[in-house]
Design an enzyme around this catalytic site. Structure first.
Site, short mmCIF file in Angstrom:
data_model
loop_
_atom_site.label_atom_id
_atom_site.label_comp_id
_atom_site.label_asym_id
_atom_site.label_seq_id
_atom_site.Cartn_x
_atom_site.Cartn_y
_atom_site.Cartn_z
N LYS A 228 54.51 -16.20 -25.98
CA LYS A 228 53.63 -15.90 -25.05
C LYS A 228 53.65 -16.79 -23.87
O LYS A 228 53.32 -18.00 -23.85
CB LYS A 228 52.10 -15.72 -25.48
CG LYS A 228 51.04 -15.60 -24.69
CD LYS A 228 49.71 -15.23 -25.36
CE LYS A 228 48.62 -14.46 -24.42
NZ LYS A 228 47.47 -14.05 -25.20
N ARG B 101 56.95 -6.54 -36.71
CA ARG B 101 57.35 -6.72 -37.94
C ARG B 101 58.90 -6.88 -37.85
O ARG B 101 59.70 -6.54 -37.28
CB ARG B 101 57.27 -5.41 -38.90
CG ARG B 101 55.52 -5.05 -39.16
CD ARG B 101 55.51 -4.05 -40.23
NE ARG B 101 55.51 -2.83 -39.49
CZ ARG B 101 56.58 -1.81 -40.15
NH1 ARG B 101 57.20 -2.00 -41.19
NH2 ARG B 101 56.67 -0.71 -39.47
N ARG C 137 41.81 -12.11 -25.18
CA ARG C 137 41.10 -10.95 -25.53
C ARG C 137 40.37 -11.27 -27.03
O ARG C 137 40.73 -12.05 -27.79
CB ARG C 137 42.41 -9.88 -25.99
CG ARG C 137 42.79 -9.30 -24.69
CD ARG C 137 43.77 -8.38 -24.86
NE ARG C 137 43.15 -6.96 -25.57
CZ ARG C 137 43.56 -6.68 -26.53
NH1 ARG C 137 44.21 -7.38 -27.42
NH2 ARG C 137 42.89 -5.53 -27.30
#
Length: 340
Positions: A201, A339, A136
């Site tokens: 990922k 976070r 992306r």
């Protein structure tokens, strides 16, 4: 298929169709040592040509060992992508064409340059190596030969689906189902297009749209799945700010790539048909069950800046809902970081 048979078939196709580096890769795909002399004899080339092909494999990112008196060995064996083997695994016949290239710029870009497939049928293109693989927002997608599944599929909808912006989420669910068929559990989905294992990922989805002024719309769906990247490439990816993993690191048994590619196609085709009829609705519960962000403190980088809040899942159109100090916000695009 035995190495000798693969080499024989590759030799018959000729050097234009199958470059020598691909033929050497096929011989080494079993993960065993092969001497330069044996490779040269099997492929009908000189030992110097084999040495140059081995150097080309290394340049493309392969972890290739060369040991005196033993020969060459790929650190992680991986069967070459084979359209005939993929088609043999398919359970549905809506595939007009399946091709596998040795090296290409980008499988998505290549399909975008072609004519649309007929409505209700797919064209599938895979590559062992992409010199300009895309994620992306133009990010590079890195994978060595044999180390990943780089798969693109073009599909033509009769009309632009109402929830077209949610198609990436639908394909994520389809990929998740394909992985589960091969015994891989613990995979989660990160909005809008990532497959994760333990926060790292494993793969991603890229959707390119080519819509006509009225009526039909062609989408090109890219799926990248890390199979065996190797420790060095995983370190390189980590240095770019992305924590990545691969099937070799998380699966008890790494699925054969052709069978896994077929499972992805077999899951996506009925998914696309169902999506055209009913939109995101049939997939939303599966997506929510695998949501990696829900309840997490996140930063969302969007066109108007960075929003901070708590991710509250997706709505019925696939938008990310984030509870911020200023109220609930809805995002249809953006980059999300968790976070601590």
């Amino acid at each position: 298929m035995p190495n000798a048979a693969r080499a024989s078939r590759a030799a018959r196709t000729g050097p234009k169709e199958t470059p020598l580096v691909a033929r050497v890769f096929a011989e080494l795909a079993d993960g065993r040592f092969h001497s330069g002399e044996a490779l040269a004899r099997a492929l009908g080339v000189s030992r110097s040509a084999v040495w140059k092909a081995a150097a080309a494999l290394r340049a493309q990112g392969s972890a290739l060992h060369a040991v005196p008196n033993r020969g060459y060995r790929l650190s992680c064996g991986s069967e070459p992508l084979d359209p005939a083997m993929i088609r043999a695994h398919l359970v549905r016949e809506r595939i007009a064409k399946i091709e596998a290239a040795w090296a290409i710029g980008s499988t998505n870009t290549a399909l975008l340059e072609r004519a649309n497939p007929g409505s209700g049928t797919a064209e599938v293109l895979l590559a062992e190596y992409q010199s300009a693989g895309r994620g992306r927002r133009g990010r590079a997608w890195l994978a060595p030969p044999g180390g990943a599944i780089c798969l693109s599929m073009s599909w033509t909808f009769r009309e632009v689906p109402q929830d077209l912006g949610a198609l990436g989420l639908v394909i994520g669910v389809c990929a998740l189902r394909a992985l589960r068929e091969h015994g891989l559990s613990g995979v989660s989905l990160k909005w809008p297009n990532d497959l994760l294992v333990d926060g790292r990922k494993l793969g991603g989805v890229l959707i390119d749209l080519r819509a006509e002024s009225a009526g039909a719309a062609c989408v090109v769906i890219g799926i990248g799945l890390n199979v065996a990247l190797g420790a060095e490439l995983l370190r390189q990816i980590a240095a770019t700010g992305t924590a990545a993993t691969d099937l070799a690191s998380v699966a008890q048994a790494v699925p054969a790539r052709n069978a896994l590619a077929a499972a992805l196609v077999s899951a996506c085709v009925p998914g696309l048909i169902e999506f055209e009829r009913q939109g995101l609705k049939p997939f939303i519960e599966d997506w929510r069950a695998a949501d990696a962000l829900r309840g997490r403190a996140v930063n969302v980088s969007a066109a108007d800046g960075v929003a901070r809040g708590i991710a509250r899942g997706i709505d019925l159109r696939g938008a990310l809902m984030v509870e911020t100090p200023h109220g609930m916000r809805r995002f249809i695009s953006g980059d999300v970081t968790v976070r601590s």
